[in-house]
Design a protein around this motif. Structure first.
Motif, PDB file in Angstrom:
ATOM      1  N   ARG A 121       0.841  -1.199   0.000  1.00  0.00           N
ATOM      2  CA  ARG A 121       0.000   0.000   0.000  1.00  0.00           C
ATOM      3  C   ARG A 121       0.877   1.251   0.000  1.00  0.00           C
ATOM      4  O   ARG A 121       0.509   2.272  -0.570  1.00  0.00           O
ATOM      5  N   LYS A 122       2.033   1.183   0.654  1.00  0.00           N
ATOM      6  CA  LYS A 122       2.950   2.331   0.663  1.00  0.00           C
ATOM      7  C   LYS A 122       3.516   2.578  -0.730  1.00  0.00           C
ATOM      8  O   LYS A 122       3.948   3.677  -1.048  1.00  0.00           O
ATOM      9  N   ILE A 123       3.554   1.538  -1.548  1.00  0.00           N
ATOM     10  CA  ILE A 123       4.030   1.687  -2.922  1.00  0.00           C
ATOM     11  C   ILE A 123       2.905   2.180  -3.822  1.00  0.00           C
ATOM     12  O   ILE A 123       3.083   3.102  -4.604  1.00  0.00           O
ATOM     13  N   GLY A 124       1.749   1.576  -3.688  1.00  0.00           N
ATOM     14  CA  GLY A 124       0.602   2.002  -4.486  1.00  0.00           C
ATOM     15  C   GLY A 124       0.683   1.499  -5.915  1.00  0.00           C
ATOM     16  O   GLY A 124       1.572   0.724  -6.258  1.00  0.00           O
ATOM     17  N   PRO A 125      -0.252   1.943  -6.763  1.00  0.00           N
ATOM     18  CA  PRO A 125      -0.293   1.446  -8.138  1.00  0.00           C
ATOM     19  C   PRO A 125       0.954   1.868  -8.919  1.00  0.00           C
ATOM     20  O   PRO A 125       1.450   2.975  -8.747  1.00  0.00           O
ATOM     21  N   LEU A 126       1.450   0.961  -9.752  1.00  0.00           N
ATOM     22  CA  LEU A 126       2.609   1.244 -10.605  1.00  0.00           C
ATOM     23  C   LEU A 126       2.142   1.306 -12.054  1.00  0.00           C
ATOM     24  O   LEU A 126       1.036   0.872 -12.384  1.00  0.00           O
ATOM     25  N   LYS A 127       3.000   1.845 -12.916  1.00  0.00           N
ATOM     26  CA  LYS A 127       2.672   1.884 -14.345  1.00  0.00           C
ATOM     27  C   LYS A 127       3.107   0.571 -14.986  1.00  0.00           C
ATOM     28  O   LYS A 127       4.012  -0.100 -14.478  1.00  0.00           O
ATOM     29  N   PRO A 128       2.488   0.222 -16.114  1.00  0.00           N
ATOM     30  CA  PRO A 128       2.790  -1.076 -16.735  1.00  0.00           C
ATOM     31  C   PRO A 128       4.273  -1.274 -17.061  1.00  0.00           C
ATOM     32  O   PRO A 128       4.757  -2.403 -17.055  1.00  0.00           O
ATOM     33  N   ASP A 129       4.997  -0.181 -17.323  1.00  0.00           N
ATOM     34  CA  ASP A 129       6.415  -0.358 -17.665  1.00  0.00           C
ATOM     35  C   ASP A 129       7.322  -0.261 -16.440  1.00  0.00           C
ATOM     36  O   ASP A 129       8.544  -0.275 -16.562  1.00  0.00           O
ATOM     37  N   HIS A 130       6.752  -0.157 -15.247  1.00  0.00           N
ATOM     38  CA  HIS A 130       7.558  -0.169 -14.024  1.00  0.00           C
ATOM     39  C   HIS A 130       7.867  -1.604 -13.617  1.00  0.00           C
ATOM     40  O   HIS A 130       7.144  -2.528 -13.978  1.00  0.00           O
ATOM     41  N   SER A 131       8.927  -1.748 -12.829  1.00  0.00           N
ATOM     42  CA  SER A 131       9.235  -3.065 -12.270  1.00  0.00           C
ATOM     43  C   SER A 131       9.138  -2.999 -10.752  1.00  0.00           C
ATOM     44  O   SER A 131       9.437  -1.981 -10.132  1.00  0.00           O
ATOM     45  N   LEU A 132       8.713  -4.128 -10.178  1.00  0.00           N
ATOM     46  CA  LEU A 132       8.597  -4.268  -8.725  1.00  0.00           C
ATOM     47  C   LEU A 132       9.469  -5.444  -8.300  1.00  0.00           C
ATOM     48  O   LEU A 132       9.347  -6.540  -8.848  1.00  0.00           O
ATOM     49  N   LEU A 133      10.342  -5.187  -7.337  1.00  0.00           N
ATOM     50  CA  LEU A 133      11.229  -6.240  -6.830  1.00  0.00           C
ATOM     51  C   LEU A 133      10.811  -6.623  -5.416  1.00  0.00           C
ATOM     52  O   LEU A 133      10.616  -5.750  -4.564  1.00  0.00           O
ATOM     53  N   ILE A 134      10.670  -7.909  -5.178  1.00  0.00           N
ATOM     54  CA  ILE A 134      10.412  -8.406  -3.826  1.00  0.00           C
ATOM     55  C   ILE A 134      11.610  -9.247  -3.406  1.00  0.00           C
ATOM     56  O   ILE A 134      11.957 -10.223  -4.083  1.00  0.00           O
ATOM     57  N   VAL A 135      12.263  -8.836  -2.326  1.00  0.00           N
ATOM     58  CA  VAL A 135      13.417  -9.587  -1.826  1.00  0.00           C
ATOM     59  C   VAL A 135      12.983 -10.364  -0.588  1.00  0.00           C
ATOM     60  O   VAL A 135      12.493  -9.775   0.378  1.00  0.00           O
ATOM     61  N   GLY A 136      13.154 -11.682  -0.634  1.00  0.00           N
ATOM     62  CA  GLY A 136      12.787 -12.521   0.513  1.00  0.00           C
ATOM     63  C   GLY A 136      11.415 -13.127   0.320  1.00  0.00           C
ATOM     64  O   GLY A 136      10.417 -12.412   0.296  1.00  0.00           O
ATOM     65  N   ALA A 137      11.356 -14.444   0.144  1.00  0.00           N
ATOM     66  CA  ALA A 137      10.076 -15.113  -0.111  1.00  0.00           C
ATOM     67  C   ALA A 137       9.751 -16.097   1.006  1.00  0.00           C
ATOM     68  O   ALA A 137       9.399 -17.247   0.784  1.00  0.00           O
ATOM     69  N   GLY A 138       9.873 -15.616   2.252  1.00  0.00           N
ATOM     70  CA  GLY A 138       9.372 -16.383   3.399  1.00  0.00           C
ATOM     71  C   GLY A 138       7.863 -16.215   3.471  1.00  0.00           C
ATOM     72  O   GLY A 138       7.229 -15.831   2.484  1.00  0.00           O
ATOM     73  N   GLY A 139       7.272 -16.472   4.629  1.00  0.00           N
ATOM     74  CA  GLY A 139       5.813 -16.393   4.770  1.00  0.00           C
ATOM     75  C   GLY A 139       5.267 -15.027   4.397  1.00  0.00           C
ATOM     76  O   GLY A 139       4.270 -14.909   3.683  1.00  0.00           O
ATOM     77  N   VAL A 140       5.923 -13.960   4.867  1.00  0.00           N
ATOM     78  CA  VAL A 140       5.439 -12.607   4.585  1.00  0.00           C
ATOM     79  C   VAL A 140       5.697 -12.252   3.125  1.00  0.00           C
ATOM     80  O   VAL A 140       4.822 -11.734   2.429  1.00  0.00           O
ATOM     81  N   GLY A 141       6.895 -12.552   2.650  1.00  0.00           N
ATOM     82  CA  GLY A 141       7.256 -12.231   1.273  1.00  0.00           C
ATOM     83  C   GLY A 141       6.335 -12.920   0.276  1.00  0.00           C
ATOM     84  O   GLY A 141       5.904 -12.320  -0.714  1.00  0.00           O
ATOM     85  N   LEU A 142       6.001 -14.186   0.544  1.00  0.00           N
ATOM     86  CA  LEU A 142       5.108 -14.904  -0.373  1.00  0.00           C
ATOM     87  C   LEU A 142       3.704 -14.312  -0.343  1.00  0.00           C
ATOM     88  O   LEU A 142       3.021 -14.250  -1.359  1.00  0.00           O
ATOM     89  N   ASN A 143       3.263 -13.859   0.837  1.00  0.00           N
ATOM     90  CA  ASN A 143       1.982 -13.155   0.882  1.00  0.00           C
ATOM     91  C   ASN A 143       2.073 -11.886   0.032  1.00  0.00           C
ATOM     92  O   ASN A 143       1.120 -11.503  -0.645  1.00  0.00           O
ATOM     93  N   GLY A 144       3.249 -11.239   0.048  1.00  0.00           N
ATOM     94  CA  GLY A 144       3.475 -10.061  -0.786  1.00  0.00           C
ATOM     95  C   GLY A 144       3.390 -10.400  -2.264  1.00  0.00           C
ATOM     96  O   GLY A 144       2.792  -9.661  -3.052  1.00  0.00           O
ATOM     97  N   VAL A 145       3.978 -11.533  -2.642  1.00  0.00           N
ATOM     98  CA  VAL A 145       3.918 -11.965  -4.044  1.00  0.00           C
ATOM     99  C   VAL A 145       2.458 -12.198  -4.444  1.00  0.00           C
ATOM    100  O   VAL A 145       2.002 -11.767  -5.506  1.00  0.00           O
TER     101      VAL A 145
END
Ligand SMILES: [Zn+2]
Ligand SMILES: [Zn+2]
Length: 351
Positions: free
Chosen positions: A170-194
């Motif tokens: 929510r702090k990031i908000g909507p991105l544009k189609p040509d933007h990239s989003l990186l998620i570092v760490g795919a534990g329980g919280v990170g996977l919920n983020g994915v």
């Protein structure tokens, strides 16, 4: 009787305890626990310290609450009994419990940010007894939320790992189609983020994790790509492929995860740090200015955000986080597995 698994001594196996069922007073509600997620913060509290990085340790997130303490803050259950002044919930109703309960009177609490309370906190499973138990006493009926037709085990994970991911996105908000989003760490919280990223930002994220099993799970949950941040030239390759990411979330919080996420930002990019592994970062101030990047911290989330997340989960078909069920009696073994990094997704205890 109320059966609970408690930290009686830091770092030692949880102790089974039985006591008479508490009688709810005022607007308190006694909830019969159905499901309770096992979270990384439980580990910090169980160990009794929190690693700030650089060899510095502080007493765990709860400031060293008095022991014994029943862990568990990702709780769904049914209303067992209500205090005489509780008017909105009825016995038998299934509810998700908002656990991040504050004093109600300090400045963050007055702003609706009880999860950032600086006063006498009452967070369940952190400061007062939580959900590794047959029952939990919730201080006020307003912390009980409807989950509609959501799976109670999945809904339980929304109280912490889901909410934490939601608040960061929510702090990031909507991105544009040509933007990239990186998620570092795919534990329980990170996977919920994915799982939430596409619905909340419009972008399928690129996920970085050291563990191939977690990378595989991230792809199944909708990641566009999953990379090993320790692979040769990983950051360079990422920068080349994306021209730098517009937004990154560091769900790990170690020196190396922060450096990777920060280094991946493009100009005017935004890094949200969430993980509590306890790293320390050194920022190149000149570069920070020239690139006009932002770094924000994000700790769990507010009651309003949890309500928003539950609404989103009911309106949108989100990819479900993988959940492993375990009996309440296996609470301690589950903590040990989590500490060993052997959990993909979430272990949810069944009371
Ligand atoms: Zn948690
Ligand atoms: Zn407060």
């Amino acid at each position: 009787m109320l059966r609970c698994y408690q930290v009686a001594e830091f770092g030692k196996p949880l102790a089974l305890s039985e006591k008479p069922l508490p009688q709810p007073k005022g607007r308190e509600v006694l909830v019969r626990v159905e499901k309770c997620g096992v979270c990384h913060s439980d580990l910090h509290i169980w160990e009794g310290f929190f690693d700030l990085g650089g060899g510095k340790r502080v007493v765990a997130a709860n400031g060293g609450a008095a022991l014994p303490l029943t862990l568990g803050h990702e709780i769904t259950g049914t209303v067992a009994a209500t205090g005489p002044d509780a008017t909105t919930v009825k016995a038998g109703q299934r509810k998700l419990v908002f656990p991040w309960i504050g004093c109600g009177t300090c400045p963050p609490c007055r702003d609706g940010n009880e999860h950032l309370c600086g006063g006498a906190q009452k967070s369940l499973g952190i400061f007062i007894d939580g959900g590794y138990a047959s029952h939990v006493l919730v201080p006020d009926e307003s912390y009980l939320l409807d989950i509609g037709s959501l799976d109670p085990a999945l809904a339980a994970t929304y109280a912490c790992s889901g909410l934490t991911a939601y608040s960061a996105l929510r702090k990031i908000g909507p991105l544009k189609p040509d933007h990239s989003l990186l998620i570092v760490g795919a534990g329980g919280v990170g996977l919920n983020g994915v799982a939430l990223a596409k619905a909340m930002t419009g972008i399928a994220p690129i996920v970085a994790d050291l563990d191939p099993a977690k990378r595989e799970m991230a792809l199944q949950l909708g990641a566009k790509e999953a990379i090993d941040p320790r692979a040769d030239g990983a950051l360079k390759t990422l920068l080349k492929a994306t021209d730098g990411v517009m937004a990154a979330i560091d769900f790990a919080g170690s020196n190396s995860s922060f450096d990777f996420a920060y280094g991946a930002l493009r100009k005017a990019g935004h890094l949200v740090t969430v993980g509590l592994l306890g790293g320390t970062a050194t920022l190149p101030i000149g570069l920070h200015v020239m690139k006009s990047v932002r770094v924000s911290g994000s700790y769990v989330g507010s009651l309003v955000e949890l309500k928003e997340l539950l609404a989103l989960a009911q309106q949108t078909a989100l990819p479900p986080l993988p959940i492993t069920a375990a009996p309440l009696g296996a609470a301690y073994e589950s903590l040990v597995k989590l500490k060993a990094g052997q959990v993909v997704g979430r272990i949810v205890l069944e009371a």
